[in-house]
Design a protein around this motif. Structure first.
Motif, PDB file in Angstrom:
ATOM      1  N   PHE A 138       0.833  -1.210   0.000  1.00 38.06           N
ATOM      2  CA  PHE A 138       0.000   0.000   0.000  1.00 38.06           C
ATOM      3  C   PHE A 138       0.866   1.257   0.000  1.00 38.06           C
ATOM      4  CE2 PHE A 138      -3.680  -2.374   2.253  1.00 38.06           C
ATOM      5  CZ  PHE A 138      -4.217  -2.727   1.040  1.00 38.06           C
ATOM      6  N   PHE A 139       1.957   1.227   0.767  1.00 39.93           N
ATOM      7  CA  PHE A 139       2.848   2.388   0.801  1.00 39.93           C
ATOM      8  C   PHE A 139       3.476   2.636  -0.566  1.00 39.93           C
ATOM      9  CE2 PHE A 139       2.685   1.886   5.429  1.00 39.93           C
ATOM     10  CZ  PHE A 139       2.686   3.210   5.844  1.00 39.93           C
ATOM     11  N   VAL A 140       3.791   1.561  -1.290  1.00 41.92           N
ATOM     12  CA  VAL A 140       4.337   1.710  -2.644  1.00 41.92           C
ATOM     13  C   VAL A 140       3.315   2.396  -3.545  1.00 41.92           C
ATOM     14  CG1 VAL A 140       5.157   0.477  -4.688  1.00 41.92           C
ATOM     15  CG2 VAL A 140       5.881  -0.266  -2.401  1.00 41.92           C
ATOM     16  N   HIS A 141       2.073   1.930  -3.488  1.00 43.61           N
ATOM     17  CA  HIS A 141       1.009   2.546  -4.281  1.00 43.61           C
ATOM     18  C   HIS A 141       0.816   4.008  -3.893  1.00 43.61           C
ATOM     19  CE1 HIS A 141      -0.630  -0.794  -6.602  1.00 43.61           C
ATOM     20  NE2 HIS A 141      -0.570  -1.568  -5.536  1.00 43.61           N
ATOM     21  N   MET A 142       0.829   4.290  -2.588  1.00 45.13           N
ATOM     22  CA  MET A 142       0.587   5.647  -2.120  1.00 45.13           C
ATOM     23  C   MET A 142       1.647   6.612  -2.625  1.00 45.13           C
ATOM     24  SD  MET A 142       0.545   7.150   1.776  1.00 45.13           S
ATOM     25  CE  MET A 142       2.321   6.936   1.924  1.00 45.13           C
ATOM     26  N   LEU A 143       2.923   6.232  -2.497  1.00 40.89           N
ATOM     27  CA  LEU A 143       4.000   7.114  -2.932  1.00 40.89           C
ATOM     28  C   LEU A 143       3.975   7.315  -4.440  1.00 40.89           C
ATOM     29  CD1 LEU A 143       6.918   5.907  -0.625  1.00 40.89           C
ATOM     30  CD2 LEU A 143       5.583   8.020  -0.452  1.00 40.89           C
ATOM     31  N   ALA A 144       3.709   6.248  -5.191  1.00 41.21           N
ATOM     32  CA  ALA A 144       3.646   6.365  -6.643  1.00 41.21           C
ATOM     33  C   ALA A 144       2.511   7.296  -7.061  1.00 41.21           C
ATOM     34  CB  ALA A 144       3.465   4.986  -7.276  1.00 41.21           C
ATOM     35  N   ALA A 145       1.349   7.127  -6.436  1.00 41.59           N
ATOM     36  CA  ALA A 145       0.202   7.966  -6.775  1.00 41.59           C
ATOM     37  C   ALA A 145       0.434   9.410  -6.361  1.00 41.59           C
ATOM     38  CB  ALA A 145      -1.058   7.433  -6.103  1.00 41.59           C
ATOM     39  N   SER A 146       1.020   9.627  -5.184  1.00 40.96           N
ATOM     40  CA  SER A 146       1.265  10.980  -4.696  1.00 40.96           C
ATOM     41  C   SER A 146       2.213  11.737  -5.618  1.00 40.96           C
ATOM     42  CB  SER A 146       1.840  10.934  -3.273  1.00 40.96           C
ATOM     43  OG  SER A 146       0.924  10.332  -2.376  1.00 40.96           O
ATOM     44  N   LEU A 147       3.294  11.095  -6.009  1.00 40.81           N
ATOM     45  CA  LEU A 147       4.253  11.739  -6.909  1.00 40.81           C
ATOM     46  C   LEU A 147       3.647  11.946  -8.298  1.00 40.81           C
ATOM     47  CD1 LEU A 147       7.457   9.747  -5.892  1.00 40.81           C
ATOM     48  CD2 LEU A 147       6.979  12.155  -5.399  1.00 40.81           C
ATOM     49  N   GLY A 148       2.922  10.935  -8.772  1.00 41.10           N
ATOM     50  CA  GLY A 148       2.319  11.040 -10.093  1.00 41.10           C
ATOM     51  C   GLY A 148       1.250  12.112 -10.177  1.00 41.10           C
ATOM     52  N   LEU A 149       0.392  12.190  -9.169  1.00 41.15           N
ATOM     53  CA  LEU A 149      -0.667  13.191  -9.182  1.00 41.15           C
ATOM     54  C   LEU A 149      -0.110  14.594  -9.057  1.00 41.15           C
ATOM     55  CD1 LEU A 149      -3.430  11.494  -6.998  1.00 41.15           C
ATOM     56  CD2 LEU A 149      -3.458  11.895  -9.464  1.00 41.15           C
ATOM     57  N   THR A 150       0.940  14.756  -8.268  1.00 40.31           N
ATOM     58  CA  THR A 150       1.565  16.074  -8.140  1.00 40.31           C
ATOM     59  C   THR A 150       2.043  16.562  -9.496  1.00 40.31           C
ATOM     60  OG1 THR A 150       2.278  15.615  -5.876  1.00 40.31           O
ATOM     61  CG2 THR A 150       3.412  17.381  -7.037  1.00 40.31           C
ATOM     62  N   ALA A 151       2.725  15.694 -10.234  1.00 39.45           N
ATOM     63  CA  ALA A 151       3.219  16.065 -11.561  1.00 39.45           C
ATOM     64  C   ALA A 151       2.069  16.298 -12.533  1.00 39.45           C
ATOM     65  CB  ALA A 151       4.146  14.972 -12.087  1.00 39.45           C
ATOM     66  N   LEU A 152       1.037  15.456 -12.452  1.00 42.97           N
ATOM     67  CA  LEU A 152      -0.083  15.545 -13.390  1.00 42.97           C
ATOM     68  C   LEU A 152      -0.884  16.820 -13.191  1.00 42.97           C
ATOM     69  CD1 LEU A 152      -1.469  13.976 -15.648  1.00 42.97           C
ATOM     70  CD2 LEU A 152      -2.937  12.923 -13.928  1.00 42.97           C
ATOM     71  N   PHE A 153      -1.151  17.193 -11.950  1.00 39.58           N
ATOM     72  CA  PHE A 153      -1.919  18.396 -11.689  1.00 39.58           C
ATOM     73  C   PHE A 153      -1.173  19.642 -12.150  1.00 39.58           C
ATOM     74  CE2 PHE A 153      -4.868  15.954  -9.289  1.00 39.58           C
ATOM     75  CZ  PHE A 153      -5.989  16.738  -9.119  1.00 39.58           C
ATOM     76  N   MET A 154       0.143  19.603 -12.063  1.00 38.32           N
ATOM     77  CA  MET A 154       0.941  20.751 -12.489  1.00 38.32           C
ATOM     78  C   MET A 154       1.025  20.842 -14.004  1.00 38.32           C
ATOM     79  SD  MET A 154       4.075  20.600  -9.730  1.00 38.32           S
ATOM     80  CE  MET A 154       4.907  21.984 -10.528  1.00 38.32           C
ATOM     81  N   ALA A 155       1.102  19.698 -14.672  1.00 40.35           N
ATOM     82  CA  ALA A 155       1.316  19.692 -16.126  1.00 40.35           C
ATOM     83  C   ALA A 155       0.014  19.719 -16.922  1.00 40.35           C
ATOM     84  CB  ALA A 155       2.136  18.465 -16.517  1.00 40.35           C
ATOM     85  N   VAL A 156      -1.013  19.039 -16.423  1.00 39.52           N
ATOM     86  CA  VAL A 156      -2.261  18.910 -17.184  1.00 39.52           C
ATOM     87  C   VAL A 156      -3.454  19.187 -16.267  1.00 39.52           C
ATOM     88  CG1 VAL A 156      -3.571  17.437 -18.767  1.00 39.52           C
ATOM     89  CG2 VAL A 156      -1.117  17.067 -18.480  1.00 39.52           C
ATOM     90  N   PRO A 157      -3.817  20.457 -16.080  1.00 40.06           N
ATOM     91  CA  PRO A 157      -4.937  20.783 -15.183  1.00 40.06           C
ATOM     92  C   PRO A 157      -6.243  20.077 -15.547  1.00 40.06           C
ATOM     93  CG  PRO A 157      -3.703  22.757 -15.772  1.00 40.06           C
ATOM     94  CD  PRO A 157      -3.184  21.649 -16.641  1.00 40.06           C
ATOM     95  N   LEU A 158      -6.499  19.866 -16.851  1.00 41.90           N
ATOM     96  CA  LEU A 158      -7.751  19.232 -17.265  1.00 41.90           C
ATOM     97  C   LEU A 158      -7.786  17.745 -16.945  1.00 41.90           C
ATOM     98  CD1 LEU A 158      -8.442  20.933 -20.714  1.00 41.90           C
ATOM     99  CD2 LEU A 158      -9.472  21.453 -18.499  1.00 41.90           C
ATOM    100  N   ALA A 159      -6.670  17.203 -16.464  1.00 38.48           N
ATOM    101  CA  ALA A 159      -6.644  15.780 -16.107  1.00 38.48           C
ATOM    102  C   ALA A 159      -7.631  15.472 -14.994  1.00 38.48           C
ATOM    103  CB  ALA A 159      -5.241  15.367 -15.681  1.00 38.48           C
ATOM    104  N   PHE A 160      -7.994  16.481 -14.206  1.00 38.84           N
ATOM    105  CA  PHE A 160      -8.970  16.280 -13.127  1.00 38.84           C
ATOM    106  C   PHE A 160     -10.262  15.699 -13.663  1.00 38.84           C
ATOM    107  CE2 PHE A 160     -12.723  17.822 -10.911  1.00 38.84           C
ATOM    108  CZ  PHE A 160     -12.505  17.371  -9.634  1.00 38.84           C
ATOM    109  N   GLU A 161     -10.748  16.261 -14.781  1.00 38.96           N
ATOM    110  CA  GLU A 161     -12.020  15.805 -15.328  1.00 38.96           C
ATOM    111  C   GLU A 161     -11.929  14.347 -15.774  1.00 38.96           C
ATOM    112  OE1 GLU A 161     -15.002  17.220 -15.463  1.00 38.96           O
ATOM    113  OE2 GLU A 161     -14.200  18.884 -14.306  1.00 38.96           O
ATOM    114  N   LEU A 162     -10.838  13.989 -16.429  1.00 45.24           N
ATOM    115  CA  LEU A 162     -10.674  12.613 -16.888  1.00 45.24           C
ATOM    116  C   LEU A 162     -10.630  11.644 -15.714  1.00 45.24           C
ATOM    117  CD1 LEU A 162      -8.003  13.148 -19.701  1.00 45.24           C
ATOM    118  CD2 LEU A 162     -10.479  12.811 -19.961  1.00 45.24           C
TER     119      LEU A 162
END
Length: 211
Positions: A51-75
């Motif tokens: 679970f910790f592996v999933h959490m860290l991967a998602a946390s880092l990935g979402l941080t980058a995604l929200f910064m690079a692609v704001p419309l990704a929220f809708e998807l």
């Protein structure tokens, strides 16, 4: 900071996730019934590390995604809603079996192998990965501070909820299986309650507006 109300709703979603049969639950039940409580708890330790592996991967990935692609929220919002509806259907679909009826006979293994098997079962569990990537964004807002730390907070809620429920499953798997066998009407009621709540949560997420 994530509002308390959102944390409570997310905790409810995490609880439904862990109560919905999947690879982690089936493995822990099978291991606990076949090799005993200690084996189940050791396996759970590996699952939690996953679970910790999933959490860290998602946390880092979402941080980058929200910064690079704001419309990704809708998807991700619609993906999350669709995933919850799929879980609702899996809960109530005709012919669905109790996870306690799906347990398999497993050979006895060493503590080290039990831990490793639990870890890889968790890391390779698509249910957890999809939950993190599709549900997290509904409760994260850049306006509330660091996306990374908001994601970590949500992850700790999910891990704490999953650990508590899975620990009870590992400790009392045999007793729970016997109880459900003798009280099948409770299993049917549980399936419909879970399906209804999951569908309601899917509608809530679909209507959620970016904050």
């Amino acid at each position: 900071m994530i509002p308390t109300h959102d944390l409570l709703v997310f905790a409810g979603a995490a609880l439904l996730l862990v109560l919905t049969p999947g690879p982690n639950m089936l493995y822990l039940i099978s291991r606990s019934i076949c090799q005993g409580r200690t084996a189940g708890v050791i396996s759970l330790a590996g699952v939690v590390l996953g679970f910790f592996v999933h959490m860290l991967a998602a946390s880092l990935g979402l941080t980058a995604l929200f910064m690079a692609v704001p419309l990704a929220f809708e998807l991700l919002k619609w993906a999350g809603a669709a995933y919850l509806l799929w879980m609702a259907w899996q809960a109530v679909r005709p012919g669905g079996l109790s996870p306690f009826a799906q347990t398999t006979q497993l050979p006895a293994e060493s503590p080290r192998k039990l831990f490793a098997m639990g870890l890889f079962t968790s890391i390779l569990n698509p249910k957890v990965a999809i939950f993190y990537l599709s549900i997290f964004p509904q409760f994260v807002s850049p306006a509330q501070g660091s996306v990374f730390w908001q994601s970590v907070t949500l992850g700790m809620v999910q891990i704490g909820t999953s650990f508590t429920v899975n620990l009870l499953i590992a400790l009392f798997a045999a007793h729970i299986a016997l109880w459900f066998r003798d009280n099948p009407h409770w299993l049917r009621a549980q399936k419909w309650i879970m399906g209804t709540v999951l569908a309601g949560l899917a509608v809530r997420l679909a209507l959620e507006q970016r904050r």
